[in-house]
Write an enzyme that holds these catalytic residues in place. Structure first.
Site, mmCIF file in Angstrom:
data_model
loop_
_atom_site.group_PDB
_atom_site.id
_atom_site.type_symbol
_atom_site.label_atom_id
_atom_site.label_comp_id
_atom_site.label_asym_id
_atom_site.label_seq_id
_atom_site.Cartn_x
_atom_site.Cartn_y
_atom_site.Cartn_z
ATOM 1 N N GLY A 108 57.723 2.368 -2.307
ATOM 2 C CA GLY A 108 57.227 3.396 -1.263
ATOM 3 C C GLY A 108 55.924 3.658 -1.093
ATOM 4 O O GLY A 108 55.542 4.480 -0.386
ATOM 5 N N SER A 111 53.614 -1.312 0.573
ATOM 6 C CA SER A 111 53.214 -2.850 0.102
ATOM 7 C C SER A 111 53.736 -3.767 1.153
ATOM 8 O O SER A 111 52.994 -4.450 1.620
ATOM 9 C CB SER A 111 53.721 -3.188 -1.434
ATOM 10 O OG SER A 111 55.150 -3.300 -1.223
ATOM 11 N N ASP A 152 54.402 3.173 8.550
ATOM 12 C CA ASP A 152 53.379 2.501 7.494
ATOM 13 C C ASP A 152 52.498 1.453 8.144
ATOM 14 O O ASP A 152 51.481 1.123 7.649
ATOM 15 C CB ASP A 152 54.780 1.510 6.827
ATOM 16 C CG ASP A 152 55.667 2.395 6.099
ATOM 17 O OD1 ASP A 152 55.762 3.442 6.171
ATOM 18 O OD2 ASP A 152 56.193 1.688 5.187
HETATM 19 O O1 PMV Z 1 58.487 1.890 3.095
HETATM 20 P P1 PMV Z 1 58.704 3.291 2.523
HETATM 21 O O2 PMV Z 1 59.640 3.088 1.435
HETATM 22 O O3 PMV Z 1 57.685 3.996 2.238
HETATM 23 O O4 PMV Z 1 59.672 4.126 3.627
HETATM 24 C C1 PMV Z 1 59.244 4.151 5.049
HETATM 25 C C2 PMV Z 1 59.318 5.734 5.585
HETATM 26 C C3 PMV Z 1 60.789 5.802 6.249
HETATM 27 O O5 PMV Z 1 60.600 7.182 7.033
HETATM 28 C C4 PMV Z 1 62.005 6.061 5.122
HETATM 29 C C5 PMV Z 1 61.063 4.874 7.094
HETATM 30 C C6 PMV Z 1 60.302 4.633 8.369
HETATM 31 O O6 PMV Z 1 60.268 3.528 9.090
HETATM 32 O O7 PMV Z 1 59.815 5.566 8.752
#
Ligand code: PMV
Length: 311
Positions: A108, A111, A152
């Site tokens: 999370g 990466s 992200d």
């Molecule tokens: O990549 P992660 O595990 O940090 O999750 C991304 C965040 C989510 O809201 C769960 C998915 C998204 O695309 O926003």
């Protein structure tokens, strides 16, 4: 049209990220708050005499991470190929890319987006195709996430602290906040973001009205947090993190380890704590009282790895 690739190599970096508020609900249009991390990924792209493009993880530098299971390796390889495909019209032949990831993977901390941004930037640095970066990153992220909200990608590209909405077009406002000290604890095993997002989508189909309420609540928490962050009101930020964690539990994405790590953090004096990212494992984050690292010690006493970042 192909480019004269007379440059010997291209280099790129991407930042890791910490979602402070709003994960999952952001996929359905609620606002969220994300911070770029100083650690992330670095990539170097060079020509190769191999018949196909190759990806290598540089594990010689510390700290570094690379995929371990076959499934992880396959996913990373597919993402790499998807990014390279976007640059096909500017590449004269196969390319060799070496990546160093300075974050634990699949927990999370972004990466995968850092990986995609670092590679797309290295290919753009080499070929001069800066206008391909965004599409390259999207191609990589679609392999990792299925239907990413873009949060992200924003953090990996821009770094810094942002209030983000997954609208059309995407909206991101940079947030000014006094320095915050945030602890991050890897409390669970790696989990697949794609699977967690799909699990929420399935649960949502059964309870559309209740999930909509939860998403509205999480969005309201993110709005309130944006004001508290600007004011540097740490007590309020902490309370809102606790509320956000409760709502994420209702969405079904927490685990007993993540709950336990939040509990340990609060007992040790954290102002607030919540899971961060997709959940199902991975990390929690906690707002630390100024200069007090008792929370990090409490986590480490339980055998969890922990780090502290200034945001
Ligand atoms: O990549 P992660 O595990 O940090 O999750 C991304 C965040 C989510 O809201 C769960 C998915 C998204 O695309 O926003």
């Amino acid at each position: 049209m192909s480019t004269d690739l007379s440059e010997p190599e291209g280099r790129g970096t991407g930042a890791g990220k910490l979602i402070l508020f709003g994960e999952h609900a952001v996929v359905y249009g609620a606002p969220a708050i994300v911070a770029g991390l100083p650690d992330g990924a670095r990539a170097v792209a060079r020509p190769t005499s191999s018949e196909t493009s190759t990806l290598t993880f540089d594990a010689t530098r510390e700290p570094s991470s690379e995929p371990t299971s076959k499934t992880e390796r396959d996913t990373v390889e597919r993402a790499f190929r998807a990014i390279c495909e976007v640059f096909d019209d500017r590449l004269d032949g196969p390319v060799e890319v070496t990546v160093t990831v300075d974050l634990p993977i699949g927990v999370g901390l972004g990466s995968s987006a850092a990986f995609s941004v670092a590679i797309a930037r290295a290919l753009a640095d080499w070929t001069g195709a800066d206008d391909h970066i965004e599409r390259g990153v999207e191609a990589g992220e679609s392999v990792f996430h299925g239907n990413p909200s873009g949060i992200d990608q924003l953090a990996a590209t821009e770094g810094g602290l942002h209030f983000f909405t997954n609208s059309d077009p995407l909206q991101a406002t940079s947030l000014d906040s006094p320095d915050l000290e945030v602890g991050i604890c890897v409390a669970g095993p790696p989990a697949s973001t794609r699977e967690m997002v799909e699990n929420v989508a399935r649960r949502r189909e059964h309870e559309p009205d209740l999930f909509e309420h939860l998403e509205l609540l999480i969005g309201d928490v993110a709005r309130a947090a944006s004001a508290a962050l600007r004011e540097g009101d740490e007590a309020r930020i902490g309370e809102l993190m606790d509320i956000n964690h409760g709502a994420l539990a209702s969405l079904g994405v927490t685990t007993s380890e993540l709950d336990e790590a939040c509990h340990v953090a609060r007992e040790a004096g954290a102002r607030g704590a919540k899971l961060t990212g997709a959940g199902g494992g991975g990390c929690i984050c906690a707002l630390l009282p100024d200069g007090d690292h008792s929370v990090l010690e409490a986590w480490r006493d339980r055998g969890w790895s922990a780090a502290c970042y200034q945001l």
